[in-house]
Structures are given as C-alpha cells and as structure tokens.
Motif scaffolding. Structure first.
Motif, PDB file in Angstrom:
ATOM      1  N   ARG A  50      -2.454  -2.455   5.065  1.00  0.00           N
ATOM      2  CA  ARG A  50      -0.811  -2.744   4.782  1.00  0.00           C
ATOM      3  C   ARG A  50      -0.380  -3.298   3.394  1.00  0.00           C
ATOM      4  O   ARG A  50       0.648  -2.689   2.919  1.00  0.00           O
ATOM      5  CB  ARG A  50      -0.219  -3.560   5.793  1.00  0.00           C
ATOM      6  N   LEU A  53      -0.627  -0.126   1.216  1.00  0.00           N
ATOM      7  CA  LEU A  53       0.742   0.686   1.399  1.00  0.00           C
ATOM      8  C   LEU A  53       2.164   0.079   0.998  1.00  0.00           C
ATOM      9  O   LEU A  53       2.992   0.352   1.283  1.00  0.00           O
ATOM     10  CB  LEU A  53       0.905   1.103   2.726  1.00  0.00           C
ATOM     11  N   GLY A  54       2.102  -1.267   0.403  1.00  0.00           N
ATOM     12  CA  GLY A  54       3.110  -1.948  -0.229  1.00  0.00           C
ATOM     13  C   GLY A  54       3.929  -2.554   1.110  1.00  0.00           C
ATOM     14  O   GLY A  54       5.034  -2.982   0.872  1.00  0.00           O
ATOM     15  N   LEU A  55       3.561  -2.770   2.356  1.00  0.00           N
ATOM     16  CA  LEU A  55       4.044  -3.221   3.489  1.00  0.00           C
ATOM     17  C   LEU A  55       4.027  -4.851   3.543  1.00  0.00           C
ATOM     18  O   LEU A  55       4.911  -5.376   4.112  1.00  0.00           O
ATOM     19  CB  LEU A  55       3.608  -2.780   4.984  1.00  0.00           C
ATOM     20  N   TYR A  70       1.672   1.820  -4.548  1.00  0.00           N
ATOM     21  CA  TYR A  70       2.242   2.542  -3.496  1.00  0.00           C
ATOM     22  C   TYR A  70       3.714   2.508  -3.915  1.00  0.00           C
ATOM     23  O   TYR A  70       4.503   3.550  -3.881  1.00  0.00           O
ATOM     24  CB  TYR A  70       2.158   2.159  -2.131  1.00  0.00           C
ATOM     25  N   PRO A  76       5.947   9.462  -2.628  1.00  0.00           N
ATOM     26  CA  PRO A  76       4.941   8.608  -1.817  1.00  0.00           C
ATOM     27  C   PRO A  76       4.430   9.445  -0.766  1.00  0.00           C
ATOM     28  O   PRO A  76       3.180   9.483  -0.592  1.00  0.00           O
ATOM     29  CB  PRO A  76       5.460   7.377  -1.198  1.00  0.00           C
ATOM     30  N   LEU A  77       5.215  10.231   0.201  1.00  0.00           N
ATOM     31  CA  LEU A  77       4.623  10.973   1.148  1.00  0.00           C
ATOM     32  C   LEU A  77       3.740  11.985   0.796  1.00  0.00           C
ATOM     33  O   LEU A  77       2.777  12.721   1.558  1.00  0.00           O
ATOM     34  CB  LEU A  77       5.616  11.355   2.249  1.00  0.00           C
ATOM     35  N   ALA A  82       0.119   7.937   5.715  1.00  0.00           N
ATOM     36  CA  ALA A  82      -0.537   6.893   6.662  1.00  0.00           C
ATOM     37  C   ALA A  82       0.016   6.828   7.814  1.00  0.00           C
ATOM     38  O   ALA A  82       1.125   6.995   8.363  1.00  0.00           O
ATOM     39  CB  ALA A  82      -0.179   5.549   5.827  1.00  0.00           C
ATOM     40  N   LEU A  84      -0.447   3.647  10.901  1.00  0.00           N
ATOM     41  CA  LEU A  84      -0.810   2.558  11.129  1.00  0.00           C
ATOM     42  C   LEU A  84      -0.767   1.968  12.608  1.00  0.00           C
ATOM     43  O   LEU A  84      -0.371   2.883  13.506  1.00  0.00           O
ATOM     44  CB  LEU A  84      -0.154   1.224  10.164  1.00  0.00           C
ATOM     45  N   ALA A  86       0.327   0.135  14.947  1.00  0.00           N
ATOM     46  CA  ALA A  86       1.378  -0.298  16.075  1.00  0.00           C
ATOM     47  C   ALA A  86       2.108   0.990  16.097  1.00  0.00           C
ATOM     48  O   ALA A  86       2.199   1.815  15.308  1.00  0.00           O
ATOM     49  CB  ALA A  86       2.118  -1.400  15.125  1.00  0.00           C
ATOM     50  N   TYR A 145       2.846  12.161  11.601  1.00  0.00           N
ATOM     51  CA  TYR A 145       3.740  11.625  10.464  1.00  0.00           C
ATOM     52  C   TYR A 145       3.013  11.542   8.999  1.00  0.00           C
ATOM     53  O   TYR A 145       3.616  12.007   8.087  1.00  0.00           O
ATOM     54  CB  TYR A 145       4.241  10.048  10.924  1.00  0.00           C
TER      55      TYR A 145
ATOM     56  N   GLN B 102       9.744  -1.457  15.331  1.00  0.00           N
ATOM     57  CA  GLN B 102       8.920  -1.538  14.019  1.00  0.00           C
ATOM     58  C   GLN B 102       9.160  -0.294  13.265  1.00  0.00           C
ATOM     59  O   GLN B 102       8.133   0.219  12.647  1.00  0.00           O
ATOM     60  CB  GLN B 102       7.444  -1.763  14.632  1.00  0.00           C
ATOM     61  N   ARG B 114      12.793  -1.051  -1.009  1.00  0.00           N
ATOM     62  CA  ARG B 114      13.366  -1.477  -0.044  1.00  0.00           C
ATOM     63  C   ARG B 114      15.001  -1.648   0.014  1.00  0.00           C
ATOM     64  O   ARG B 114      15.663  -1.428   1.090  1.00  0.00           O
ATOM     65  CB  ARG B 114      12.659  -2.686   0.564  1.00  0.00           C
ATOM     66  N   VAL B 278       5.812  -6.683   6.493  1.00  0.00           N
ATOM     67  CA  VAL B 278       6.140  -5.809   7.776  1.00  0.00           C
ATOM     68  C   VAL B 278       4.714  -5.772   8.323  1.00  0.00           C
ATOM     69  O   VAL B 278       3.744  -5.210   7.943  1.00  0.00           O
ATOM     70  CB  VAL B 278       6.535  -4.495   7.473  1.00  0.00           C
TER      71      VAL B 278
END
Ligand SMILES: Nc1ncnc2c1ncn2[C@@H]1O[C@H](COP(=O)(O)OP(=O)(O)OP(=O)(O)O)[C@@H](O)[C@H]1O
Ligand SMILES: [Mg+2]
Lengths: 300, 279
Positions: A50, A53-55, A70, A76-77, A82, A84, A86, A145, B102, B114, B278
């Motif tokens: 994460r 990926l910049g999350l 990222y 990016p895509l 990616a 993940l 969840a 995705y 999510q 963002r 996140v």
C-alpha cells in the motif's frame, strides 16, 4: 509490448502509533521475473504494497517505479496494475460497471472492460451485481481491475486466496507468461508453497523486516541439513545442547539443531542422560527454509 | 483539462451505476408532489369558496385571501425547503460509500491526486443535486400549478419572478448536494452521516430556527443556519411566512453561506479523512 519498470524500496518504514508495521525495508524487484513477497500474517506485506501504491504514507523512506513515486506517474493504470487483498467493490454495481468507472477515470478505451473480464474468466458474469459474487469471483474481478491499463508492472496482494484449484493453476501460468513478456510481477503470499511453482525470486519479511531476498534457489542452499531432536524433557535437552555449545531453535516437531550430524546430537544427549524420542536428520525443504527464516526473525 | 474531466465523468458514472439516485429522486418526487398538491388544493379550495374560510377559523372572509399572490411561490419552494434533505443524503452517501465499500483503493489507484477526486466528486454532485432540484420542481411546480389552476387560481407561470425562483431552487439543491459531500468526508461513517442529516434537517435545525426567532440577537445568528440560508437563497418558504419580518439574508448571501458550509466541510474533511492512509 509494455516493458516493466524496476520497483525499488529504499529504507521504507511505517509506524501505526506504537506499532511498527514495516521497519527500514530496502529491496528491488526486477522486470521479466515473478517475485514472491512472502511473510507470515501481520509481517507487513499489505502495508508495504500500500505504501508502494501511494495509499499509505510511509513514516520514512521511499518506494518507486523506475524512479517515480506512484503519485507522480502520468498514467498510473498504464504503468502499474494492482489488486489488493480487501474486497473493494460497491455491492450494488455490476462487474462491468465497476470496471467501467475506473476505465473512465483513467481515460482507457471502454473495450478494455470486456477484454479483462474475458481474461479472468468472468465474461459470463459481467452484468451481475458484485454483491452476489463469491470470494474467488471477487478475487478475479480485482485481478481484472489490475489488468485494465495493460500495465508493465503487476502488484498483487495474495491473489491466490479463494481461488479454486483450476484458478490457481491458471493464475500461476498467467503470472509466468506476464513475466515472460518482460513485465515486472510482484506477488505476495503468506505461504511459500502457494507461489513456489511460479516465482523466480523471493523477498521474505518477518515482523516488518527483511529476512531474505534472492532467487528461489537461494532458499535451497540457504539452510544446511539439520537435525531435529526432541525429548520428553525438552528443558533438559535444551540445557544439554547449550552446554555443548550448539545453537538450536524450537520447531514444530522438536528442537532444530544447526549441525548436519545426528550422531553428535545423540551423543550429547546420551552423556547428559537425557531421554530422546525424536532424532533425525533433515534436509530442509524450501518451506522449512522459509519457516526457519521467518521464525528466526531478523537473526539471519 | 482531461485531468479533471475524466474524474468528473467517473464520479457521474459511480452515481448512475447504483440505484440510490433514482430511489431518492422517486421518493423526492412523490413526497413533494403530495405536499404541493395537498397545499395547493387547500388554498385553491379556500379561494374558490369550495372550503369555507370559517371552517379554518381564520376569522376573515374570502377578502383575506386576496394576498394569495404569495401562495404559488410558497408551494413551489417546497422543492427546496422540504426536499433539500435528498441532495444532502445523496452527497453524503457518495462520499461515505467510498469509505464503507473501500472503493477509495481503486479510486485512488486510478487517480492518485486525491484532491482532484474530491473536487470531481463535488462538481458531479453539484450537477446531480441540480437535477434533483429539477425533479423536486417537477413535483412542486408541476403538480402545484396543475392543482391551483384546477381551482381557478393563477399559478403565476407567466411571471418572471416565478421562473427566477425556479432557477434559485435548482441552485439551492445543487449546493445542498455539495454540503452533503462535505458532511460525508467530514463524518466518513455512513450510519453516523445519515443520522446527522436526518436529525439535523428534520429536528435540530427547525427547532433552532424556531427558537432563534424569539430575540433579535439569536435571530441575527439564526439566519446563518444552513436551512435559513437556503430559504433566503430561494426567497420563499413557510418559515418566512411563519415569522414575518424575521431576520433574513439577501438571496445571494444565502447562496454564499450555503456554499461556504459545503466548502468548509469538504476542506476539513479532506484534511481529516480524505488524506489519511487507506488500509
Ligand atoms: N490501519 C492500521 N492501524 C494500525 N495497525 C495496522 C494498520 N494496518 C496494519 N497494521 C498493523 O501492521 C502490521 C502489518 O500488517 P499487514 O496487514 O501489513 O500484514 P500482512 O503481512 O499483510 O499480513 P496478512 O498476511 O495477514 O495479510 C500488523 O501488526 C497490523 O496489525
Ligand atoms: Mg495482508
């Protein structure tokens, strides 16, 4: 043909309050190979991915694709795909609509939606609401995705979770073919055996720290044959081994002594008057090497 | 330009590919149609003598209703003065849904900047809020004017002021959706957000506005409440009738106050929840 970028982690650290999830991790992931990112539950795999990926914002350190973070990637895509762990779907949206939303956001052609759904075997369920999907179908949709932008880099967190045997076989072949096309493929798992058949390189972490990195074959030679020994009185055995100056760790079936010769261990027990109920030599398998590495923590 | 147009288009597609928008639009239409139609019938009946004013215990004769000119705008304003909860809900659901399901993960992967995503959401919800305004007006003006006309009351549809009110109502509903986005990002818990919307709009604010009207000082503060600002923007509502001479902002001030609420909430929410990890 998309060409994979090198993924580079440099001294990356993440603390959640008091918990250090990832501690000063540095490693690189090369294109054209499948790299397994391994570690037990809670080792920090998801957190690391994460951050890549910049999350999640790292507490310190950087993670880059060909030198770019990222968030600085222009498309990016196209560069990175990616998936993940969840489930990240609105249950009321169909699979095609779910993918359509992000196709729009990334400015990709709409035709990609049907293409990736076909690739992951969900073409027949495209117009079904994701709320009715099984775990394995969600996993496939997550993978779909990641493929939307035909990216040169794939980052997948536990992609095998929930797949049926046929799905597992398919994804192994798929990952290998992606790497063969020159893409960078980084796949996490908490089980080496799950990815063993398809990975070229392994990165192993435990408790947020790097314990091993290198080609899969390096695990084979990493650990010399060892002796497994156990006694009804394990404490006495441990004391005897310590007195004899032998290093050992506690394993599932007994104490693992880092010597190749069972005779020597037997002799030590005999002279100390300790009864044995297990004594054998073990040529460590890959999985055992892996377990020894992660149980040993950062001692290796 | 694509950098903001694409995320805006994606936000539209998020709204249109789930059922919530048309469920809310349907309920909004039914609710406002019922209220506007009912009240139009009541006033129309009084005016035409079909209902005796004495029965209403107003103490006055039919002459007392010569001020009926204010009735059509009052009925038309229901679209916003009653219906505003719908765009707020839609806006709040659009943001809290991202946290709840999510979907911030795929969203931020596709658009890593963002702030851009939140800006796009605000723009998209502004437009969808305006569309809900049109739905509300279809009910309040469409049904209201039909019923008034049926009783022979002039529905004032040729009046330029009526159309100005309709325009301001659309703007108010659009701004309410922006307020909803702000609330949703400020209070990312979907349940908490919905409870706040319902409690505040249906109970807390009406009570505050009623109580504020009692003294000059509180009335001067009370006119800055979001609902009061919205009514000021639209320019007619039953609150204004209930407290004639009560403190009111200018129409443009009302719009500005409402916009400020929306942007402030969105700004704080961006810092407190949108920028967070996140996980
Ligand atoms: N949002 C969070 N807040 C606090 N602690 C967290 C958060 N996310 C992760 N952690 C902690 O960070 C550590 C690493 O978690 P992470 O999910 O990265 O592990 P993992 O290797 O992916 O495990 P698994 O195999 O179970 O998926 C754990 O101790 C976890 O409790
Ligand atoms: Mg994980």
């Amino acid at each position: 043909m998309p060409i994979g970028a090198v993924i580079e982690f440099t001294n990356i650290t993440k603390r959640f309050g008091q918990t250090t999830a990832v501690n000063d991790l540095s490693f690189t992931v090369e294109p054209g190979r499948v790299t397994g990112f391994l570690g037990p539950n809670g080792a920090g795999k998801t957190t690391t991915l994460r951050m890549l990926l910049g999350l999640v914002a790292p507490t310190s350190g950087t993670a880059t694709f060909g030198g770019l973070r990222y968030r600085d990637l222009t498309r990016p895509l196209h560069t990175v795909g990616a998936a993940l762990e969840a489930a990240s779907f609105h249950p009321g949206r169909t699979a095609a609509h779910h993918l359509g939303v992000y196709t729009t956001a990334a400015g990709l052609p709409r035709t990609r939606v049907a293409e990736v759904l076909h690739t992951v075997g969900l073409a027949d369920h495209a117009t079904q609401r994701v709320g009715g999907y099984s775990l394995g179908m969600r996993q496939r949709l997550g993978l779909a995705y990641s493929l939307l932008g035909d990216p040169g880099v794939l980052v997948l967190d536990e992609p095998i979770n929930g797949l049926d045997p046929e799905g597992i076989k398919w994804i192994r072949g798929f990952l290998s073919s992606m790497a063969a096309e020159g893409r960078t493929v980084l796949v996490s798992s908490h089980l080496l055996s799950e990815v063993q058949q398809s990975v070229d390189d392994v990165i192993i972490i435990a408790k947020g720290e790097l314990v091993h990195s290198g080609p899969l074959s390096s695990l084979d030679t990493n650990i010399a044959p060892q002796v497994i020994v156990d006694s009804p009185d394990r404490d006495a055995l441990a004391a005897a081994l310590t007195n004899a100056g032998l290093a050992f760790t506690s394993g599932r079936t007994g104490l693992i002594v880092a010597v190749p010769d069972p005779g020597r261990v037997g002799h030590i027990a005999f002279t100390a008057g300790v009864e044995l109920n297990v004594l054998h030599r073990q040529k460590a398998g890959l999985e055992d090497s892996f377990l020894a590495l992660v149980e040993g923590g950062d001692s290796l | 330009m694509n950098l903001i147009l694409r995320p805006v288009a994606a936000e539209f597609s998020k709204i249109l590919t789930t059922r919530m928008w048309w469920i809310l639009a349907l309920v909004l239409f039914g609710y406002i149609a019922l209220l506007a139609g009912g009240l139009a019938a009541l006033f129309g009946g009084l005016d035409s003598g079909a209902i005796s004013p004495d029965a209403m215990n107003t103490g006055g004769g039919s002459a007392g209703l010569s001020g009926l000119g204010s009735v059509p705008p009052l009925i038309y304003s229901f679209a916003a003065s009653v219906g505003y909860v719908f765009p707020v809900l839609l806006g709040a659901l659009a943001t809290t849904g991202e946290f709840r399901h999510q979907t911030l993960t795929p969203t931020f992967l596709a658009t890593p900047k963002r702030g851009r995503v939140l800006g796009a959401k605000t723009i998209a919800l502004f437009v969808v809020g305006a569309a809900l305004g049109v739905v509300g007006l279809a009910a309040s003006v469409g049904i209201g004017a039909l019923v008034l006309g049926g009783f022979g009351v002039d529905p004032l549809l040729a009046d330029g002021e009526t159309w100005a009110l309709i325009g301001r109502t659309v703007l108010a509903m659009a701004l309410w959706a922006v307020v909803g986005v702000g609330l949703g990002v400020l209070v990312p818990s979907q349940v908490a957000s919905i409870v706040i919307v319902l409690a505040f709009t249906q109970f807390v604010e009406p009570l505050l506005r009623f109580a504020a009207a009692f003294t000059q000082v509180t009335a001067d503060i009370g006119k800055f409440l979001p609902g009061a600002a919205s009514d000021a923007l639209v320019g007619a509502s039953f609150y204004t009738l209930a407290s004639p001479g009560g403190a009111m902002l200018e129409s443009w001030q009302g719009g500005l106050v409402l916009l400020t609420y929306g942007l402030l909430a969105t700004g704080f929410g961006y810092l407190t929840s949108w920028k967070r990890d996140v996980t």
